[in-house]
Design a protein around this motif. Structure first.
Motif, PDB file in Angstrom:
ATOM      1  N   ARG A   4     -87.243  16.553  87.637  1.00 12.00           N
ATOM      2  CA  ARG A   4     -86.031  16.070  87.101  1.00 12.00           C
ATOM      3  C   ARG A   4     -85.143  15.407  87.974  1.00 12.00           C
ATOM      4  N   ALA A   5     -84.444  14.382  87.302  1.00  8.43           N
ATOM      5  CA  ALA A   5     -83.302  13.749  87.935  1.00  8.43           C
ATOM      6  C   ALA A   5     -82.131  13.846  87.004  1.00  8.43           C
ATOM      7  N   ILE A   6     -81.064  14.017  88.056  1.00 10.54           N
ATOM      8  CA  ILE A   6     -79.595  14.238  87.451  1.00 10.54           C
ATOM      9  C   ILE A   6     -78.870  13.101  87.942  1.00 10.54           C
ATOM     10  N   PRO A   7     -78.170  12.186  87.169  1.00  6.40           N
ATOM     11  CA  PRO A   7     -77.206  11.422  87.739  1.00  6.40           C
ATOM     12  C   PRO A   7     -76.378  12.150  88.714  1.00  6.40           C
ATOM     13  N   ALA A   8     -75.856  11.442  89.922  1.00  8.14           N
ATOM     14  CA  ALA A   8     -74.967  12.048  90.872  1.00  8.14           C
ATOM     15  C   ALA A   8     -73.465  12.097  90.232  1.00  8.14           C
ATOM     16  N   ALA A   9     -73.407  11.336  89.295  1.00  7.30           N
ATOM     17  CA  ALA A   9     -71.848  11.340  88.766  1.00  7.30           C
ATOM     18  C   ALA A   9     -71.926  12.472  87.610  1.00  7.30           C
ATOM     19  N   ALA A  13     -79.786  15.830  82.567  1.00 10.53           N
ATOM     20  CA  ALA A  13     -81.084  15.891  83.700  1.00 10.53           C
ATOM     21  C   ALA A  13     -82.131  15.341  82.637  1.00 10.53           C
ATOM     22  N   ARG A  14     -83.132  14.577  83.286  1.00 10.40           N
ATOM     23  CA  ARG A  14     -84.113  13.963  82.379  1.00 10.40           C
ATOM     24  C   ARG A  14     -85.279  14.462  83.222  1.00 10.40           C
ATOM     25  N   THR A  15     -86.627  14.736  82.720  1.00 15.69           N
ATOM     26  CA  THR A  15     -87.788  14.809  83.365  1.00 15.69           C
ATOM     27  C   THR A  15     -88.376  13.536  83.632  1.00 15.69           C
ATOM     28  N   VAL A  16     -88.848  13.308  84.953  1.00 13.43           N
ATOM     29  CA  VAL A  16     -89.446  12.143  85.042  1.00 13.43           C
ATOM     30  C   VAL A  16     -90.885  12.426  85.635  1.00 13.43           C
ATOM     31  N   ALA A  17     -91.499  13.456  85.906  1.00 13.98           N
ATOM     32  CA  ALA A  17     -92.949  13.854  86.117  1.00 13.98           C
ATOM     33  C   ALA A  17     -93.025  15.233  85.720  1.00 13.98           C
ATOM     34  N   ARG A  18     -94.263  15.559  85.218  1.00  8.50           N
ATOM     35  CA  ARG A  18     -94.707  16.723  85.141  1.00  8.50           C
ATOM     36  C   ARG A  18     -95.975  17.239  86.072  1.00  8.50           C
ATOM     37  N   GLU A  19     -96.334  18.454  85.987  1.00  5.26           N
ATOM     38  CA  GLU A  19     -97.560  18.988  86.827  1.00  5.26           C
ATOM     39  C   GLU A  19     -97.133  18.736  88.533  1.00  5.26           C
ATOM     40  N   ALA A  20     -95.963  18.987  88.791  1.00  4.82           N
ATOM     41  CA  ALA A  20     -95.621  18.860  90.113  1.00  4.82           C
ATOM     42  C   ALA A  20     -95.874  20.581  90.415  1.00  4.82           C
ATOM     43  N   ALA A  21     -96.019  20.366  91.930  1.00  3.40           N
ATOM     44  CA  ALA A  21     -96.144  21.962  92.525  1.00  3.40           C
ATOM     45  C   ALA A  21     -95.097  22.393  92.841  1.00  3.40           C
ATOM     46  N   ASP A  36     -85.871   3.485  99.494  1.00  2.93           N
ATOM     47  CA  ASP A  36     -84.959   2.857  98.699  1.00  2.93           C
ATOM     48  C   ASP A  36     -84.001   3.459  97.530  1.00  2.93           C
ATOM     49  N   GLY A  37     -84.444   4.955  97.823  1.00  6.23           N
ATOM     50  CA  GLY A  37     -83.842   5.860  96.562  1.00  6.23           C
ATOM     51  C   GLY A  37     -84.145   5.442  95.295  1.00  6.23           C
ATOM     52  N   GLN A  38     -85.225   4.925  94.904  1.00  2.38           N
ATOM     53  CA  GLN A  38     -85.710   4.451  93.500  1.00  2.38           C
ATOM     54  C   GLN A  38     -86.880   5.255  93.081  1.00  2.38           C
ATOM     55  N   SER A  39     -87.410   5.906  93.937  1.00  2.00           N
ATOM     56  CA  SER A  39     -88.595   6.781  93.493  1.00  2.00           C
ATOM     57  C   SER A  39     -88.659   8.258  94.461  1.00  2.00           C
ATOM     58  N   VAL A  40     -89.378   8.997  94.006  1.00  3.09           N
ATOM     59  CA  VAL A  40     -89.746  10.198  94.741  1.00  3.09           C
ATOM     60  C   VAL A  40     -91.170  10.354  94.741  1.00  3.09           C
ATOM     61  N   VAL A  41     -91.469  10.905  95.745  1.00  4.68           N
ATOM     62  CA  VAL A  41     -92.876  11.054  96.236  1.00  4.68           C
ATOM     63  C   VAL A  41     -92.914  12.839  95.878  1.00  4.68           C
ATOM     64  N   PHE A  42     -94.152  13.252  95.203  1.00  6.79           N
ATOM     65  CA  PHE A  42     -94.168  14.679  95.131  1.00  6.79           C
ATOM     66  C   PHE A  42     -95.535  15.045  95.171  1.00  6.79           C
ATOM     67  N   VAL A  43     -95.648  16.344  95.154  1.00  5.23           N
ATOM     68  CA  VAL A  43     -97.084  17.156  95.241  1.00  5.23           C
ATOM     69  C   VAL A  43     -97.534  17.422  93.671  1.00  5.23           C
ATOM     70  N   VAL A  56     -93.267   8.637  91.728  1.00  4.77           N
ATOM     71  CA  VAL A  56     -92.648   8.026  90.500  1.00  4.77           C
ATOM     72  C   VAL A  56     -91.461   7.421  90.647  1.00  4.77           C
ATOM     73  N   SER A  57     -91.353   6.345  89.951  1.00  8.81           N
ATOM     74  CA  SER A  57     -90.162   5.479  89.865  1.00  8.81           C
ATOM     75  C   SER A  57     -88.958   6.247  88.954  1.00  8.81           C
ATOM     76  N   ILE A  58     -87.801   6.312  89.162  1.00  6.64           N
ATOM     77  CA  ILE A  58     -86.786   7.201  88.762  1.00  6.64           C
ATOM     78  C   ILE A  58     -86.381   6.342  87.670  1.00  6.64           C
ATOM     79  N   PRO A  59     -86.010   5.113  87.767  1.00  5.74           N
ATOM     80  CA  PRO A  59     -85.570   4.260  86.667  1.00  5.74           C
ATOM     81  C   PRO A  59     -86.604   4.287  85.679  1.00  5.74           C
ATOM     82  N   GLY A  60     -87.895   3.947  85.890  1.00 10.12           N
ATOM     83  CA  GLY A  60     -88.640   3.539  84.789  1.00 10.12           C
ATOM     84  C   GLY A  60     -89.671   4.669  84.586  1.00 10.12           C
ATOM     85  N   GLY A  61     -89.951   5.667  85.327  1.00 10.83           N
ATOM     86  CA  GLY A  61     -90.974   6.761  85.162  1.00 10.83           C
ATOM     87  C   GLY A  61     -92.418   6.492  85.591  1.00 10.83           C
TER      88      GLY A  61
END
Length: 124
Positions: A4-9, A13-21, A36-43, A56-61
Motif C-alpha cells: 500500500r502507498a500512503i501520501p507523505a503529506a 492509503a491505496r493498494t498498489v499490489a497484491r500477493e506480496a510476501a 527514482d522513488g516512483q516504484s517499489v520492488v517487492f517479493v 510496481v509503479s506507484i503512480p500507475g500501478g
C-alpha cells in the motif's frame, strides 16, 4: 498481503499490489523503493511458495517482473539498490540455508536492463 502507498503529506492509503510476501515468509526484507522513488520492488509469492521480485509503479500501478520463477531457485528476496541506483542486488535461496547474492544492472527508473547474474556461488 498487499503493498500500500500512503501520501507523505497524509491522505488515503491505496493498494498498489497484491500477493506480496510477508512475514512469516521470514527470508528478510520484502520490498525496496526504486532510486527514482516512483516504484517499489517487492517479493511476490507464487505457486509452491516460490517467490520472485516484481516492480510496481506507484503512480500507475503497472507491474513488471524483475526476476523469473526458476525451478532450481525457488526464493528471491531482500531486494536492494546500489547507492547510485545502477545495480539491483537480491538474495536467491536455492534450499534451506543455501543462498547466493545476485545482481542485475538497472536503468534510471530502477528496471533491470539485463538478466541477473550470481555474485556468489554458495548454492553452486
Amino acid at each position: 498481503t498487499e503493498v500500500r502507498a500512503i501520501p507523505a503529506a497524509g491522505g488515503q492509503a491505496r493498494t498498489v499490489a497484491r500477493e506480496a510476501a510477508a512475514f512469516p515468509f521470514d527470508r528478510g526484507r520484502m520490498l525496496t523503493w526504486t532510486p527514482d522513488g516512483q516504484s517499489v520492488v517487492f517479493v511476490r509469492v507464487r505457486e509452491g511458495a516460490r517467490s520472485q521480485l516484481v516492480r510496481v509503479s506507484i503512480p500507475g500501478g503497472s507491474e513488471h517482473p524483475v526476476t523469473d520463477l526458476l525451478s532450481d531457485y525457488p526464493y528471491d528476496t531482500n531486494p536492494a539498490y546500489s547507492p547510485d541506483g545502477k545495480t539491483l542486488a537480491f538474495v536467491r535461496w536455492s534450499g534451506f540455508a543455501i543462498a547466493d547474492v545476485w545482481i542485475a544492472p538497472c536503468g534510471p527508473d530502477g528496471s533491470a536492463i539485463a538478466q541477473p547474474r550470481p555474485l556468489t556461488r554458495e548454492g553452486k
